[in-house]
Scaffold this active site. Structure first.
Site, PDB file in Angstrom:
ATOM      1  N   GLU A   1       1.897  -4.192  -2.817  1.00  0.00           N
ATOM      2  CA  GLU A   1       1.457  -4.629  -1.492  1.00  0.00           C
ATOM      3  C   GLU A   1       0.483  -5.778  -1.693  1.00  0.00           C
ATOM      4  O   GLU A   1      -0.571  -5.596  -2.309  1.00  0.00           O
ATOM      5  CB  GLU A   1       0.784  -3.487  -0.715  1.00  0.00           C
ATOM      6  CG  GLU A   1       1.773  -2.435  -0.261  1.00  0.00           C
ATOM      7  CD  GLU A   1       1.190  -1.385   0.673  1.00  0.00           C
ATOM      8  OE1 GLU A   1       0.276  -1.709   1.454  1.00  0.00           O
ATOM      9  OE2 GLU A   1       1.654  -0.234   0.609  1.00  0.00           O
TER      10      GLU A   1
ATOM     11  N   GLU B   1      -1.090   4.943  -2.142  1.00  0.00           N
ATOM     12  CA  GLU B   1      -2.514   4.907  -1.760  1.00  0.00           C
ATOM     13  C   GLU B   1      -3.076   6.323  -1.665  1.00  0.00           C
ATOM     14  O   GLU B   1      -3.673   6.709  -0.651  1.00  0.00           O
ATOM     15  CB  GLU B   1      -2.721   4.117  -0.446  1.00  0.00           C
ATOM     16  CG  GLU B   1      -2.341   2.662  -0.595  1.00  0.00           C
ATOM     17  CD  GLU B   1      -2.868   1.728   0.486  1.00  0.00           C
ATOM     18  OE1 GLU B   1      -3.381   2.201   1.510  1.00  0.00           O
ATOM     19  OE2 GLU B   1      -2.762   0.496   0.279  1.00  0.00           O
TER      20      GLU B   1
HETATM   21  O1  AHR Z   1       1.068  -2.586   4.766  1.00  0.00           O
HETATM   22  C1  AHR Z   1       0.312  -1.863   5.677  1.00  0.00           C
HETATM   23  C2  AHR Z   1      -0.427  -0.704   5.029  1.00  0.00           C
HETATM   24  O2  AHR Z   1      -1.366  -1.181   4.135  1.00  0.00           O
HETATM   25  C3  AHR Z   1       0.403   0.238   4.191  1.00  0.00           C
HETATM   26  O3  AHR Z   1       1.035   1.221   4.925  1.00  0.00           O
HETATM   27  C4  AHR Z   1      -0.625   0.868   3.292  1.00  0.00           C
HETATM   28  O4  AHR Z   1      -0.085   1.277   2.071  1.00  0.00           O
HETATM   29  C5  AHR Z   1      -1.681  -0.202   3.171  1.00  0.00           C
HETATM   30  O5  AHR Z   1      -2.948   0.277   3.397  1.00  0.00           O
END
Ligand code: AHR
Length: 514
Positions: free
Chosen positions: A318, A173
């Site tokens: 994610e 990110e």
């Molecule tokens: O999964 C929680 C958070 O969500 C992670 O650390 C990040 O990569 C995303 O914003």
């Protein structure tokens, strides 16, 4: 009645087992307590890893595990997490809950965990606040098999043999918590950092000439940070810069581009309760989960322009539901319960990934234990499998199977014009034993649906089926840990060459046809 068509003779590509991957971050009780309790704990463990949790993870055949973050990755300095535990740095986990991080779970422990689970390793490097040297030394520490300062340090710390790093993320990110970069700036940084992620132990020239992109499994496959949700400007900007001046040679320097997408029923600020919701919120959540299909197509179309052969994998590392935390818990720990709604979100999402297996080559549910849409929850020595765990169990035969062409008649259901969703979700594959595997979800909260399936290109003789079903609010608790569980489904029959069954409302069904 919904007509369902499967052409088992029309193979559409391999469903990479890594689509069924998971994510574990130093966040809340995911690593500490959820996975790792330490050798001295009263909770039964092997080298500090919880026995009950590892067993449950093996049952769903976890193929790959991503670690140490997330946002934590771009603040993580790996040397803090090696060597004698009493000497490891203690620090504040500023990102997640302001608790003390004692670094007792580090590189050696992660590799031990993956070896106990029997899964591939996906390590996420620190590009946001770490140096090129730090990243390069981590790779040397983990993978170099020879005489070098880092391999000697590894041996001194008790592991003379190198480990296999299957996947390496170069930042996380980086458009946000990983450094607030522009796509072009990140992509230039990516080009520089990845240069020093060396393929130790390989004949480099041979590795380059044999390059098959993501398909190659003898190299560390490198993952670049991709977009958040629908940020196509990021995808476009990163790819343009990555491919500049090296179109021919680019493959091998990146094997995947990530995508992150979370489902917040009421939006990022409000999110919404994990357990207390009405029909409207149910359909809104599922419609938002179904949006993954559009996102994959949209970012995939941009990737096709640079990489028409689809060597670069889309890595959805994610995904999942993100609700308001359980009342009374640390807001920084992201602990939430898991209901049949999460099960249907998982079903819809995994069917979408299967159908896009030509481009989606890995995905990691966020997160494995006690954080967001977990497959497992723990409370001290107690452990339970969530409805989402059961969906991964029902889908596990798709891993490395061949996707086959399939299509089902659906109608759009919901309570708000903006959040309508198809009532059924499905995918079908031929597994390693030649069996036809079908996974189908009924997203309606109230309507059972009869299905009549025509199967071409397959001599269907026998069907067995398992179902996960219940009320939309059903969940497992520490008092009633098996309230929601998959059961044998006797309602599927083969009649005149057709497979017929009625899928109850709010259900996920796995049919195996032989
Ligand atoms: O999964 C929680 C958070 O969500 C992670 O650390 C990040 O990569 C995303 O914003």
């Amino acid at each position: 009645m919904a007509k369902y068509y499967i052409n088992a003779a029309q193979k559409e590509g391999r469903i990479h087992k890594e689509i069924y991957g998971h994510f574990s971050e130093h966040l809340g009780r995911c690593i500490y307590e959820g996975l790792y309790v330490g050798e001295d704990s009263d909770i039964p463990n092997v080298n500090g890893m919880r026995k009950d949790v590892v067993e449950a993870l093996k049952e769903i055949r976890v193929p790959v595990l991503r670690w140490p973050g997330g946002c934590f990755a771009d603040e993580y300095h790996w040397k803090d997490g090696i060597g004698p535990k009493e000497n490891r740095k203690r620090m504040i986990n500023t990102h997640w809950g302001g608790v003390v991080e004692d670094n007792s779970f580090g590189t050696h422990e992660f590799m031990e965990l993956c070896s106990q689970i029997g899964c591939e390793t996906y390590v996420n490097g620190n590009l946001g606040s770490g140096t090129v040297q730090e990243m390069s030394e981590w790779i040397e520490y983990m993978t170099f098999n020879g005489v070098s300062p880092m391999s000697e340090l590894r041996a001194k710390n008790g592991h003379p043999e190198p480990w296999k790093v299957d996947f390496f993320g170069v930042g996380n990110e980086n458009w946000g918590c990983g450094g607030n970069m522009t796509p072009e700036f990140y992509a230039n940084e990516y080009r520089r950092y990845q240069t020093f992620v060396r393929q130790y132990g390989l004949d480099m020239m041979a590795a380059a000439s044999e390059d098959k992109g993501f398909e190659t499994d003898n190299r560390i496959r490198k993952i670049a940070c991709g977009a958040n949700i629908a940020d196509t400007e990021w995808t476009e900007g990163v790819l343009k810069t990555l491919f500049r001046h090296c179109e021919e040679r680019f493959h091998g320097n990146a094997d995947g581009l990530s995508l992150h997408y979370y489902v917040h029923p009421e939006g990022w600020d409000i999110k919404g309760s994990a357990t207390d919701f009405d029909d409207k919120a149910w359909y809104k959540t599922l419609a938002k989960a179904n949006y993954m299909d559009e996102l994959v197509s949209m970012h995939g179309a941009i990737m096709d322009q640079y990489d028409p052969e689809k060597k670069l994998g889309m890595i959805v590392d994610e995904w999942g539901t993100w609700f308001t935390v359980e009342p009374g818990t640390n807001p920084g720990f992201l602990y939430q319960q898991n209901t049949m709604r999460d099960a249907l979100v998982a079903c819809v999402t995994l069917n979408i990934f299967n159908k896009h297996c030509d481009r989606v080559k890995m995905a990691c549910l966020a997160q494995m234990v006690n954080v967001l849409q977990s497959v497992i929850l723990t409370e001290g020595a107690q452990m339970l499998k969530t409805p989402t765990w059961h969906v991964f169990r029902l889908f596990r035969e798709h891993q490395d199977a061949q996707l086959v062409n399939s299509c089902i008649e659906t109608k759009r259901i919901g309570e708000e014009a903006e959040f309508m969703v198809p009532n059924l979700s499905e995918s079908a594959s031929i597994d390693a034993e030649g069996r036809l595997q079908i996974t189908i979800g009924n997203l309606s909260v109230s309507e059972d649906t009869p299905v009549e399936t025509e199967i071409a290109g397959y001599d269907a003789k026998k069907v067995t089926a398992w179902i996960l079903t219940g009320d939309m609010h059903d969940k497992n608790t520490f008092d009633d840990p098996d309230h929601v569980k998959a059961e044998k489904f006797e309602g599927a029959v083969l009649k005149d060459g057709k497979l017929c069954f009625t899928i109850p409302a709010c259900s996920v069904l796995n049919l195996t046809v032989e």
